[in-house]
Design a protein around this motif. Structure first.
Motif, PDB file in Angstrom:
ATOM      1  N   ARG A  93      78.474  12.597   7.224  1.00  0.00           N
ATOM      2  CA  ARG A  93      79.610  11.676   7.165  1.00  0.00           C
ATOM      3  C   ARG A  93      80.591  11.910   8.315  1.00  0.00           C
ATOM      4  NH1 ARG A  93      78.614   7.599   4.636  1.00  0.00           N
ATOM      5  NH2 ARG A  93      80.802   7.159   4.397  1.00  0.00           N
ATOM      6  N   ARG A  94      80.066  12.358   9.473  1.00  0.00           N
ATOM      7  CA  ARG A  94      80.904  12.592  10.654  1.00  0.00           C
ATOM      8  C   ARG A  94      80.401  11.812  11.870  1.00  0.00           C
ATOM      9  NH1 ARG A  94      82.032  19.104  10.418  1.00  0.00           N
ATOM     10  NH2 ARG A  94      82.677  19.124   8.263  1.00  0.00           N
ATOM     11  N   GLY A  95      79.413  10.940  11.679  1.00  0.00           N
ATOM     12  CA  GLY A  95      78.900  10.148  12.790  1.00  0.00           C
ATOM     13  C   GLY A  95      77.804  10.829  13.590  1.00  0.00           C
ATOM     14  N   ILE A  96      77.348  11.993  13.133  1.00  0.00           N
ATOM     15  CA  ILE A  96      76.334  12.735  13.876  1.00  0.00           C
ATOM     16  C   ILE A  96      75.002  11.999  13.879  1.00  0.00           C
ATOM     17  CG2 ILE A  96      75.027  14.904  13.979  1.00  0.00           C
ATOM     18  CD1 ILE A  96      77.564  16.248  12.766  1.00  0.00           C
ATOM     19  N   ALA A  97      74.577  11.495  12.736  1.00  0.00           N
ATOM     20  CA  ALA A  97      73.295  10.764  12.664  1.00  0.00           C
ATOM     21  C   ALA A  97      73.347   9.523  13.544  1.00  0.00           C
ATOM     22  CB  ALA A  97      72.962  10.394  11.226  1.00  0.00           C
ATOM     23  N   ARG A  98      74.460   8.818  13.519  1.00  0.00           N
ATOM     24  CA  ARG A  98      74.606   7.620  14.354  1.00  0.00           C
ATOM     25  C   ARG A  98      74.518   8.001  15.832  1.00  0.00           C
ATOM     26  NH1 ARG A  98      75.939   2.779  13.035  1.00  0.00           N
ATOM     27  NH2 ARG A  98      76.783   3.395  11.035  1.00  0.00           N
ATOM     28  N   ALA A  99      75.137   9.121  16.234  1.00  0.00           N
ATOM     29  CA  ALA A  99      75.083   9.572  17.622  1.00  0.00           C
ATOM     30  C   ALA A  99      73.660   9.984  18.012  1.00  0.00           C
ATOM     31  CB  ALA A  99      76.050  10.730  17.843  1.00  0.00           C
ATOM     32  N   LEU A 100      72.963  10.694  17.122  1.00  0.00           N
ATOM     33  CA  LEU A 100      71.568  11.075  17.384  1.00  0.00           C
ATOM     34  C   LEU A 100      70.694   9.840  17.562  1.00  0.00           C
ATOM     35  CD1 LEU A 100      71.091  13.942  14.785  1.00  0.00           C
ATOM     36  CD2 LEU A 100      71.065  14.190  17.273  1.00  0.00           C
ATOM     37  N   PRO A 123      65.661   4.628  -2.013  1.00  0.00           N
ATOM     38  CA  PRO A 123      66.812   5.242  -2.696  1.00  0.00           C
ATOM     39  C   PRO A 123      67.828   5.877  -1.736  1.00  0.00           C
ATOM     40  CG  PRO A 123      64.744   6.035  -3.634  1.00  0.00           C
ATOM     41  CD  PRO A 123      64.410   5.249  -2.409  1.00  0.00           C
ATOM     42  N   ASN A 124      67.449   6.085  -0.482  1.00  0.00           N
ATOM     43  CA  ASN A 124      68.345   6.714   0.486  1.00  0.00           C
ATOM     44  C   ASN A 124      69.269   5.652   1.087  1.00  0.00           C
ATOM     45  OD1 ASN A 124      69.616   8.118   2.524  1.00  0.00           O
ATOM     46  ND2 ASN A 124      67.775   9.225   3.146  1.00  0.00           N
ATOM     47  N   ARG A 125      70.333   5.362   0.359  1.00  0.00           N
ATOM     48  CA  ARG A 125      71.245   4.283   0.761  1.00  0.00           C
ATOM     49  C   ARG A 125      71.962   4.590   2.080  1.00  0.00           C
ATOM     50  NH1 ARG A 125      72.366   0.598  -3.630  1.00  0.00           N
ATOM     51  NH2 ARG A 125      71.314   1.331  -5.496  1.00  0.00           N
ATOM     52  N   ALA A 126      72.288   5.852   2.321  1.00  0.00           N
ATOM     53  CA  ALA A 126      72.980   6.208   3.570  1.00  0.00           C
ATOM     54  C   ALA A 126      72.084   5.924   4.773  1.00  0.00           C
ATOM     55  CB  ALA A 126      73.409   7.670   3.545  1.00  0.00           C
ATOM     56  N   ALA A 127      70.799   6.297   4.673  1.00  0.00           N
ATOM     57  CA  ALA A 127      69.869   6.041   5.773  1.00  0.00           C
ATOM     58  C   ALA A 127      69.657   4.543   5.963  1.00  0.00           C
ATOM     59  CB  ALA A 127      68.532   6.737   5.513  1.00  0.00           C
ATOM     60  N   SER A 128      69.522   3.811   4.859  1.00  0.00           N
ATOM     61  CA  SER A 128      69.366   2.354   4.961  1.00  0.00           C
ATOM     62  C   SER A 128      70.578   1.732   5.639  1.00  0.00           C
ATOM     63  CB  SER A 128      69.180   1.734   3.574  1.00  0.00           C
ATOM     64  OG  SER A 128      67.969   2.156   3.000  1.00  0.00           O
ATOM     65  N   ALA A 129      71.775   2.162   5.258  1.00  0.00           N
ATOM     66  CA  ALA A 129      72.994   1.623   5.859  1.00  0.00           C
ATOM     67  C   ALA A 129      73.085   1.980   7.338  1.00  0.00           C
ATOM     68  CB  ALA A 129      74.218   2.150   5.111  1.00  0.00           C
ATOM     69  N   LEU A 130      72.683   3.193   7.685  1.00  0.00           N
ATOM     70  CA  LEU A 130      72.698   3.613   9.090  1.00  0.00           C
ATOM     71  C   LEU A 130      71.829   2.695   9.942  1.00  0.00           C
ATOM     72  CD1 LEU A 130      73.335   5.649  11.388  1.00  0.00           C
ATOM     73  CD2 LEU A 130      71.327   6.927  10.607  1.00  0.00           C
ATOM     74  N   PHE A 131      70.587   2.496   9.525  1.00  0.00           N
ATOM     75  CA  PHE A 131      69.662   1.681  10.312  1.00  0.00           C
ATOM     76  C   PHE A 131      70.033   0.198  10.279  1.00  0.00           C
ATOM     77  CE2 PHE A 131      67.150   5.522  10.202  1.00  0.00           C
ATOM     78  CZ  PHE A 131      66.599   5.532  11.469  1.00  0.00           C
ATOM     79  N   GLU A 132      70.419  -0.302   9.121  1.00  0.00           N
ATOM     80  CA  GLU A 132      70.824  -1.708   9.044  1.00  0.00           C
ATOM     81  C   GLU A 132      72.089  -1.949   9.857  1.00  0.00           C
ATOM     82  OE1 GLU A 132      70.990  -2.423   4.846  1.00  0.00           O
ATOM     83  OE2 GLU A 132      68.816  -2.654   4.691  1.00  0.00           O
ATOM     84  N   GLY A 133      72.968  -0.948   9.938  1.00  0.00           N
ATOM     85  CA  GLY A 133      74.200  -1.065  10.698  1.00  0.00           C
ATOM     86  C   GLY A 133      73.990  -1.203  12.197  1.00  0.00           C
ATOM     87  N   ILE A 134      72.821  -0.797  12.691  1.00  0.00           N
ATOM     88  CA  ILE A 134      72.542  -0.937  14.121  1.00  0.00           C
ATOM     89  C   ILE A 134      71.573  -2.087  14.390  1.00  0.00           C
ATOM     90  CG2 ILE A 134      73.028   1.464  14.676  1.00  0.00           C
ATOM     91  CD1 ILE A 134      69.893   1.751  14.845  1.00  0.00           C
TER      92      ILE A 134
END
Length: 147
Positions: A93-100, A123-134
């Motif tokens: 929740r610090r933007g690290i995955a998005r930066a990677l 079920p991994n909503r955070a990962a889905s949101a990360l990828f859908e967000g880009i």
């Protein structure tokens, strides 16, 4: 122990890539570890390779050393696959995955790839949101990134 010097890093000295153990490398700048490379076999037999470095040049040199050691295999692909984007629980929740992900996608783009694919567990909503967000979109039961 194998060493390979290259110029870069915090000081004016050369950074040394050193194989410290079987499947483990360190990048050293004046005895300070500025990068690490590690490879291990997963239970399914696949090889998991991890390179951790703050500077691109250090990352590249660690990858070269691991390639020379036979641990990384370079193949030509039609569409690259993003196999894993992971951040330690305490660092999420610090933007690290998005930066990677942005770094990986930028590298793919500079290499001439316009699309990539990945698998995200539903079920991994955070990962889905990360990828859908880009801009990724679901393709059948997979989420596919097309840019």
């Amino acid at each position: 122990m194998n060493t390979k010097p290259f110029t870069s890093g915090l000081s004016g000295n050369a950074v040394m890539i050193t194989r410290v153990a079987d499947r483990q490398w360190h990048a050293l700048d004046d005895d300070l570890v500025v990068g690490r490379g590690h490879a291990e076999h997963r239970p399914d037999g696949r090889l998991f390779v991890s390179i951790d470095a703050w500077r691109d040049a250090t990352f590249d040199r660690l990858a070269e050393a691991m390639l020379a050691g036979g641990l990384i295999r370079v193949v030509t692909v039609k569409r690259p696959r993003i196999g894993l984007v992971a951040v330690r629980a305490g660092e999420q929740r610090r933007g690290i995955a998005r930066a990677l992900l942005a770094h990986a996608l930028g590298t793919m783009h500079r290499s001439g790839f316009a699309a990539a694919w990945t698998e995200v567990q539903e079920p991994n909503r955070a990962a889905s949101a990360l990828f859908e967000g880009i801009g990724a979109r679901p393709m059948s039961s997979n989420l596919e990134l097309v840019r």
